[in-house]
Design a protein around this motif. Structure first.
Motif, PDB file in Angstrom:
ATOM      1  N   TYR A  12     -14.730  -1.005   8.056  1.00 27.99           N
ATOM      2  CA  TYR A  12     -13.788  -0.444   7.090  1.00 27.99           C
ATOM      3  C   TYR A  12     -12.828   0.489   7.839  1.00 27.99           C
ATOM      4  CZ  TYR A  12     -16.877  -2.206   3.420  1.00 27.99           C
ATOM      5  OH  TYR A  12     -17.619  -3.029   2.597  1.00 27.99           O
ATOM      6  N   TYR A  13     -11.545   0.150   7.857  1.00 32.21           N
ATOM      7  CA  TYR A  13     -10.518   0.978   8.477  1.00 32.21           C
ATOM      8  C   TYR A  13      -9.857   1.771   7.353  1.00 32.21           C
ATOM      9  CZ  TYR A  13     -11.560  -1.781  12.542  1.00 32.21           C
ATOM     10  OH  TYR A  13     -12.236  -2.376  13.585  1.00 32.21           O
ATOM     11  N   TYR A  14      -9.993   3.097   7.381  1.00 30.12           N
ATOM     12  CA  TYR A  14      -9.591   3.901   6.234  1.00 30.12           C
ATOM     13  C   TYR A  14      -8.753   5.108   6.676  1.00 30.12           C
ATOM     14  CZ  TYR A  14     -13.517   7.039   7.439  1.00 30.12           C
ATOM     15  OH  TYR A  14     -14.390   7.904   8.075  1.00 30.12           O
ATOM     16  N   GLY A  15      -8.352   5.919   5.676  1.00 34.29           N
ATOM     17  CA  GLY A  15      -7.496   7.063   5.976  1.00 34.29           C
ATOM     18  C   GLY A  15      -6.034   6.679   6.088  1.00 34.29           C
ATOM     19  N   ILE A  16      -5.676   5.482   5.638  1.00 32.09           N
ATOM     20  CA  ILE A  16      -4.293   4.996   5.701  1.00 32.09           C
ATOM     21  C   ILE A  16      -3.571   5.444   4.430  1.00 32.09           C
ATOM     22  CG2 ILE A  16      -2.818   2.972   5.911  1.00 32.09           C
ATOM     23  CD1 ILE A  16      -5.294   1.486   7.079  1.00 32.09           C
ATOM     24  N   GLN A  17      -2.660   6.393   4.544  1.00 29.63           N
ATOM     25  CA  GLN A  17      -2.003   6.970   3.380  1.00 29.63           C
ATOM     26  C   GLN A  17      -0.753   6.180   2.974  1.00 29.63           C
ATOM     27  OE1 GLN A  17      -1.658  11.334   3.249  1.00 29.63           O
ATOM     28  NE2 GLN A  17      -2.758  11.403   5.186  1.00 29.63           N
ATOM     29  N   VAL A  18      -0.617   5.959   1.663  1.00 28.75           N
ATOM     30  CA  VAL A  18       0.579   5.306   1.118  1.00 28.75           C
ATOM     31  C   VAL A  18       0.965   6.013  -0.184  1.00 28.75           C
ATOM     32  CG1 VAL A  18       0.228   3.035   2.159  1.00 28.75           C
ATOM     33  CG2 VAL A  18      -0.911   3.566   0.009  1.00 28.75           C
ATOM     34  N   ASN A  19       2.245   6.319  -0.309  1.00 27.43           N
ATOM     35  CA  ASN A  19       2.752   6.989  -1.504  1.00 27.43           C
ATOM     36  C   ASN A  19       3.255   5.929  -2.474  1.00 27.43           C
ATOM     37  OD1 ASN A  19       3.622   8.901  -3.285  1.00 27.43           O
ATOM     38  ND2 ASN A  19       4.938   9.988  -1.841  1.00 27.43           N
TER      39      ASN A  19
END
Length: 355
Positions: free
Chosen positions: A215-222
């Motif tokens: 799981y690759y996480y912490g990717i922020q999108v507005n």
């Protein structure tokens, strides 16, 4: 002779133009590898980490928009088993699409193909909806193989890229993570002791010996409230190497989640809401529909390595979508076309265990 010379010049110019196109394409992609986090499925369950939360919207790998795919991907279900599940007190603590119970998982995966345009980078397009505007987090699930002789070679690196609503393309190189395994064959069954004793050091990180969905996480999108488009691609570049084809750095891609963004502290303190029983009803029960008979597919051979000899059982995509193409055993070829597979009814479903 002049005609031959002219043809050769034209070919050289065309090749140069293609190289320029690839370089320009890569220049528009931002690498965020150092800005995100990752955790393997095993680590996530062992530590009960709130990586996927109750508000998460899931986009399964099979649910891509079939009208936008250049070439239907290969697909299959990877059966993964944690042999020390009970001994380590591991629990099914969240509603996980892949979790079949008791340490047994079925990961639906696709490995996308570039179409006639070598620069489409295996694009797969998905739609998702969020109810309110705000900062969200993407969690992308997958893993890949790098053979030992290709480790630390930029031209053989693995990773993924994505964009939201046609905006900036961002990429993540997974080559120095546990989501990349170096075993020449695919090994799906393991314990913590086996994982810990087989770690493989790379120039910039650590690889696994076993097949570990990650799981690759912490990717922020507005995001604004409403419907959005998520486009998934393969890696565009690594170091000085630009991938002119989407097939070289491809993953076993398993899907993505979109959920409200949490800081590390908020994630550590997250508590899953308690589930409630379904309300009682006085309506007469509806007759049950007949369950489709489950089928078993022959063992697969991917383009990268031979799978374990356990027969693979595949799930059909959601009704109303086109099934991806499944690779033939042995030669790495694909069968069928997207337009033909669209006629295959989505009837096969795996009955998941519930706690």
């Amino acid at each position: 002779m002049k005609k031959i010379t002219a043809i050769l010049v034209a070919v050289v110019l065309m090749l140069n133009m293609m190289a320029i196109m690839a370089s320009a394409d890569a220049a528009q992609v931002t690498d965020i590898t150092n800005d995100i986090k990752y955790v393997t499925a095993y680590e996530m369950y062992a530590n009960k980490m709130a990586i996927v939360r109750a508000d998460a919207v899931f986009m399964g790998a099979y649910d891509y928009d079939t009208t936008l795919v250049a070439k239907a991907p290969g697909y299959g279900t990877r059966w993964v088993t944690f042999t020390d599940w009970a001994a380590n007190g591991m629990e099914s603590y969240f509603d996980d699409y892949f979790n079949l119970g008791d340490g047994y998982f079925g990961y639906d995966a696709v490995w996308a193909e570039s179409g006639s345009d070598p620069y489409d980078h295996g694009r797969l397009s998905y739609k998702f909806t969020v109810e309110e505007a705000g900062m969200y987090e993407l969690v992308i699930v997958g893993c890949a193989q790098i053979k030992p002789e290709n480790v630390d070679n930029d031209a053989k690196d693995r990773g993924f890229a994505f964009q939201i609503d046609g905006g900036e393309i961002q990429q993540v190189n997974i080559s120095d993570t546990l989501g990349t395994f170096q075993n020449p064959t695919y090994m799906y069954t393991y314990s913590k002791a086996e994982l810990d004793s087989t770690l493989i050091t790379t120039a910039n990180g650590v690889n696994s010996y076993y097949y570990q969905p990650t799981y690759y996480y912490g990717i922020q999108v507005n995001l604004t409230a409403g419907e959005h488009i998520f486009d998934y691609y393969h890696l565009f570049y690594s170091g000085e190497h630009v991938f002119e084809s989407g097939n070289g750095p491809r993953l076993n891609y398993m899907g993505a989640y979109v959920q409200k963004f949490l800081t590390d502290a908020e994630r550590d303190n997250y508590v899953y809401p308690e589930t409630t029983a379904a309300p009682e009803t006085t309506e007469e029960p509806k007759p049950e529909t007949t369950k489709a008979e489950e089928t078993t597919a022959a063992p697969e051979k991917t383009d990268d390595a031979t799978q374990a000899p356990t027969p693979e059982q595949t799930k059909a995509p959601t009704a109303g979508t086109e099934a991806p193409k499944e690779e033939k055993p042995g030669c790495g070829g694909m069968i069928g076309f997207a337009t033909i597979l669209a006629l295959i009814p989505a009837a096969i479903v795996i009955k998941k265990k519930r706690d």
